[in-house]
Design a protein around this motif. Structure first.
Motif, PDB file in Angstrom:
ATOM      1  N   MET A  11      -6.711   2.778  36.770  1.00  0.00           N
ATOM      2  CA  MET A  11      -7.490   3.221  35.612  1.00  0.00           C
ATOM      3  C   MET A  11      -8.970   3.153  35.926  1.00  0.00           C
ATOM      4  SD  MET A  11      -5.352   1.423  32.556  1.00  0.00           S
ATOM      5  CE  MET A  11      -6.548   1.785  31.298  1.00  0.00           C
ATOM      6  N   ILE A  16      -9.574   7.042  34.514  1.00  0.00           N
ATOM      7  CA  ILE A  16      -8.661   7.581  33.502  1.00  0.00           C
ATOM      8  C   ILE A  16      -8.690   6.684  32.271  1.00  0.00           C
ATOM      9  CG2 ILE A  16      -6.249   8.080  32.982  1.00  0.00           C
ATOM     10  CD1 ILE A  16      -5.896   8.739  35.953  1.00  0.00           C
ATOM     11  N   THR A  17      -8.898   7.299  31.117  1.00  0.00           N
ATOM     12  CA  THR A  17      -8.914   6.559  29.866  1.00  0.00           C
ATOM     13  C   THR A  17      -8.043   7.280  28.851  1.00  0.00           C
ATOM     14  OG1 THR A  17     -10.849   7.767  29.112  1.00  0.00           O
ATOM     15  CG2 THR A  17     -11.248   5.687  30.243  1.00  0.00           C
ATOM     16  N   SER A  21      -2.982   5.806  29.406  1.00  0.00           N
ATOM     17  CA  SER A  21      -3.796   5.896  30.620  1.00  0.00           C
ATOM     18  C   SER A  21      -3.233   5.032  31.746  1.00  0.00           C
ATOM     19  CB  SER A  21      -5.245   5.514  30.333  1.00  0.00           C
ATOM     20  OG  SER A  21      -5.318   4.248  29.736  1.00  0.00           O
ATOM     21  N   HIS A  22      -2.609   3.898  31.408  1.00  0.00           N
ATOM     22  CA  HIS A  22      -2.048   3.049  32.453  1.00  0.00           C
ATOM     23  C   HIS A  22      -0.898   3.746  33.165  1.00  0.00           C
ATOM     24  CE1 HIS A  22       0.213   2.233  28.822  1.00  0.00           C
ATOM     25  NE2 HIS A  22       1.206   1.730  29.538  1.00  0.00           N
ATOM     26  N   LYS A  24      -0.546   7.147  33.386  1.00  0.00           N
ATOM     27  CA  LYS A  24      -1.148   8.260  34.123  1.00  0.00           C
ATOM     28  C   LYS A  24      -1.784   7.772  35.420  1.00  0.00           C
ATOM     29  CE  LYS A  24      -2.197  10.762  29.908  1.00  0.00           C
ATOM     30  NZ  LYS A  24      -3.272  11.208  29.016  1.00  0.00           N
ATOM     31  N   ALA A  25      -2.501   6.640  35.351  1.00  0.00           N
ATOM     32  CA  ALA A  25      -3.156   6.110  36.548  1.00  0.00           C
ATOM     33  C   ALA A  25      -2.129   5.699  37.595  1.00  0.00           C
ATOM     34  CB  ALA A  25      -4.040   4.929  36.173  1.00  0.00           C
ATOM     35  N   ASP A  66      -1.224  16.719  30.211  1.00  0.00           N
ATOM     36  CA  ASP A  66      -2.499  16.395  30.851  1.00  0.00           C
ATOM     37  C   ASP A  66      -2.718  17.327  32.039  1.00  0.00           C
ATOM     38  OD1 ASP A  66      -4.757  15.186  31.982  1.00  0.00           O
ATOM     39  OD2 ASP A  66      -4.097  13.213  31.320  1.00  0.00           O
ATOM     40  N   HIS A 101     -12.452  13.286  34.924  1.00  0.00           N
ATOM     41  CA  HIS A 101     -12.708  11.853  35.052  1.00  0.00           C
ATOM     42  C   HIS A 101     -13.761  11.507  36.096  1.00  0.00           C
ATOM     43  CE1 HIS A 101      -9.373  11.148  32.373  1.00  0.00           C
ATOM     44  NE2 HIS A 101      -8.594  11.879  33.143  1.00  0.00           N
TER      45      HIS A 101
END
Length: 106
Positions: A11, A16-17, A21-22, A24-25, A66, A101
């Motif tokens: 993150m 990435i937020t 987000s956790h 996605k990261a 996304d 990002h």
């Protein structure tokens, strides 16, 4: 005070937020290390490394919404019961990751 919203290193690394987000990261990190992968492979990795118990369908929904992820292809997978199903192959869209990002590879 530190940033308490950072759950995994990715993150902070990728910037990435936002919601989920956790996840996605971790997916971005996995795709950078392993290259394009199917929804099943990513879901298996997440279930092995996190407590997030999402299904392949819910993961695909997160990835589809996304634009930092791109679906390259579909592959046919043979299931245990003898049937077959289609699985999407995902990759990171590095251009959109940078635009959204601000991340650039080392």
């Amino acid at each position: 005070m530190g940033n308490n919203n950072i759950i995994c290193k990715g993150m902070k690394k990728y910037g990435i937020t936002g919601r989920r987000s956790h996840i996605k990261a971790r997916v971005v990190d996995y795709l950078f290390k392993n290259g394009p992968s199917t929804s099943d492979m990513i879901a298996n990795h997440l279930s092995d490394t996190t407590r997030w118990g999402g299904s392949t369908g819910s993961l695909s929904l997160i990835l589809r919404r996304d634009n930092i992820f791109s679906s390259n292809d579909k592959v046919k997978i043979k299931s245990i019961d003898g049937g077959t199903y289609w699985s999407v192959v995902w990759d990171v869209n590095k251009e959109n990751l940078y635009k959204k990002h601000g991340y650039k590879e080392g």
